[in-house]
Design a protein around this motif. Structure first.
Motif, PDB file in Angstrom:
ATOM      1  N   GLY A 144      39.546 -27.789 -71.956  1.00 53.08           N
ATOM      2  CA  GLY A 144      38.748 -27.028 -71.198  1.00 53.08           C
ATOM      3  C   GLY A 144      37.364 -27.445 -71.293  1.00 53.08           C
ATOM      4  O   GLY A 144      36.277 -26.092 -70.835  1.00 53.08           O
ATOM      5  N   VAL A 154      36.075 -24.065 -67.713  1.00 59.03           N
ATOM      6  CA  VAL A 154      37.246 -24.063 -67.895  1.00 59.03           C
ATOM      7  C   VAL A 154      38.113 -22.878 -68.967  1.00 59.03           C
ATOM      8  O   VAL A 154      38.398 -23.639 -69.813  1.00 59.03           O
ATOM      9  N   SER A 197      44.614 -27.733 -59.705  1.00 58.25           N
ATOM     10  CA  SER A 197      43.660 -26.852 -59.617  1.00 58.25           C
ATOM     11  C   SER A 197      42.555 -26.388 -58.434  1.00 58.25           C
ATOM     12  O   SER A 197      43.133 -25.446 -58.373  1.00 58.25           O
ATOM     13  N   LEU A 202      40.217 -23.560 -58.797  1.00 57.60           N
ATOM     14  CA  LEU A 202      38.984 -24.348 -60.058  1.00 57.60           C
ATOM     15  C   LEU A 202      38.348 -25.265 -58.674  1.00 57.60           C
ATOM     16  O   LEU A 202      37.086 -25.777 -59.283  1.00 57.60           O
TER      17      LEU A 202
END
Length: 417
Positions: A144, A154, A197, A202
């Protein structure tokens, strides 16, 4: 002059097959610009334009598709971070001209000159260096972070879930997939990671909604930079040999000797000019795609016209602004999971090159060449050049130049009687 319905149906079939070929290449094609900071729409356009240019030079005789080369990912990432995109493009354009030089060398001395100057003991470890240098970038993105590890994009636990799903699906499809599915493991892995995701919140589509349907790709032009040229051009050593193998592969699939007709010197020329064309417009270097060769073997249609249609569809998609905007929504961990496998695979390709050559790597000459290429390349060694201390040769470029030099100057072992 009228066109019969039979001719029309034949051409419609070519168009459909060409669109399928682009689908096979699409995941790898857009992966390179997404990883390196280049524009995916430009990459689509230059892949299509490069394929058409290749067909012109080879007289439309080979059913291959040219698109983004993985071999240049590491130098592009380093170049963009160090000198910026325009200067990096200068080095990539010069790499294409290196192919052109090799094509004239082959025209003059024959194809055996490549095997003499660039044997497996040189190209194998250089390819390994390309994969090993990229390993930290893959790991950072998988957890991430940005490619250099300087910032967290992330949370780590969330990123690992996404990246490992992408990785697992890509591996599973490459091992267990059948037919067309086996040809698109990267697309499957990205789709799986992207789906996870979405559920984790996200992915955001505001930029996609705002992007126009029709827009001109963000073409970028090179800027002269000698240091970038010196760093990137030696990287072309490895994909030059890979090109030779790709031509042999499609020759085997189509049961024709493309090394003789249209000739390896012309295929190398076409690849080089396509790479330089891509760089002059802001796209990544081009190379012949083995995925597409696998698709050709699967459907057993060897008409090069299908690649013409694949190129035209790619260039048309390049003018759809929403395509690039959608690709930009893919979270970093999704790409990180793919990169872990991809860069490891590049390293394994280099190892396999050495294994297939059957050379004794413990023999003193081979040991010295392989060891120095890998350690100089991965260890970060850089050397000054005659152009001044600010122009230093290092990384993959140094590994390639060093390998060629050692191969030419070190004495061959004496054969036992």
């Amino acid at each position: 002059m009228s066109i019969s319905s039979t001719d029309y149906n034949f051409r419609a079939k070519d168009f459909i097959l060409g669109a399928q070929m682009l689908f096979v290449a699409f995941g790898a094609l857009v992966l390179v610009p997404l990883l390196t900071g280049l524009d995916p729409n430009v990459a689509l356009f230059t892949a299509g334009a490069g394929t058409l240019l290749f067909q012109v030079i080879t007289k439309g005789k080979i059913p291959v598709f040219l698109a983004s080369s993985f071999a240049f990912i590491a130098p592009i990432i380093y170049g963009v971070q160090t000198w910026g995109i325009p200067s990096t493009l200068c080095g990539l354009a010069a790499a294409g001209l290196f192919y052109v030089f090799l094509s004239f060398l082959i025209r003059w001395r024959g194809s055996d000159v490549l095997r003499k100057v660039l044997p497996p003991v040189v190209t194998g470890p250089v390819i390994m260096v390309i994969g090993l240098i990229l390993a930290p970038v893959a790991v950072f993105m998988a957890v991430g972070k940005t490619g250099d590890g300087s910032a967290v994009l992330v949370p780590e636990k969330t990123a690992l879930i996404i990246s490992m799903v992408s990785l697992a699906v890509t591996v599973a499809v490459s091992l267990l997939g059948k037919g067309w599915l086996k040809l698109i493991p990267i697309i499957c892995g990205i789709a799986a990671g992207y789906t996870v995701s979405l559920f984790l919140g996200l992915v955001h589509f505001e930029a996609v909604a705002a992007a126009p349907w029709i827009s001109v790709p963000n073409f970028t032009f090179p800027e002269w930079n000698l240091e970038a040229i010196m760093f990137i051009v030696p990287v072309a050593i490895a994909p030059a040999i890979e090109h030779f193998g790709d031509v042999l592969a499609i020759s085997s699939v189509a049961n024709k000797d493309y090394v003789k007709d249209p000739g390896i010197q012309n295929t190398m020329l076409g690849d080089g000019l396509a790479t330089s064309l891509a760089a002059f417009l802001g796209g990544p270097p081009n190379t012949t795609y083995s995925e597409v060769t696998g698709a050709v073997a699967l459907i057993k249609v060897f008409n090069p016209a299908i690649m013409t249609w694949a190129a035209i569809v790619a260039m048309a998609l390049a003018f759809c602004g929403k395509v690039g905007a959608f690709l930009a929504t893919i979270p970093v961990p999704v790409m990180g999971g793919i990169m872990v496998l991809l860069f490891g695979a590049i390293m394994v390709v280099g190892m396999n090159t050495l294994v297939r050559a059957g050379e004794d790597l413990m023999e003193a000459r081979n040991l010295a060449i392989v060891a120095l290429i890998v350690i100089f390349g991965v260890g970060g060694m850089s050397l000054p050049t005659p152009f001044g201390d600010e122009f230093r040769l290092g990384g993959i470029g140094l590994a390639g130049v060093l390998g060629v030099f050692l191969n030419l100057v070190l004495p061959q072992p004496k054969k036992e009687e």
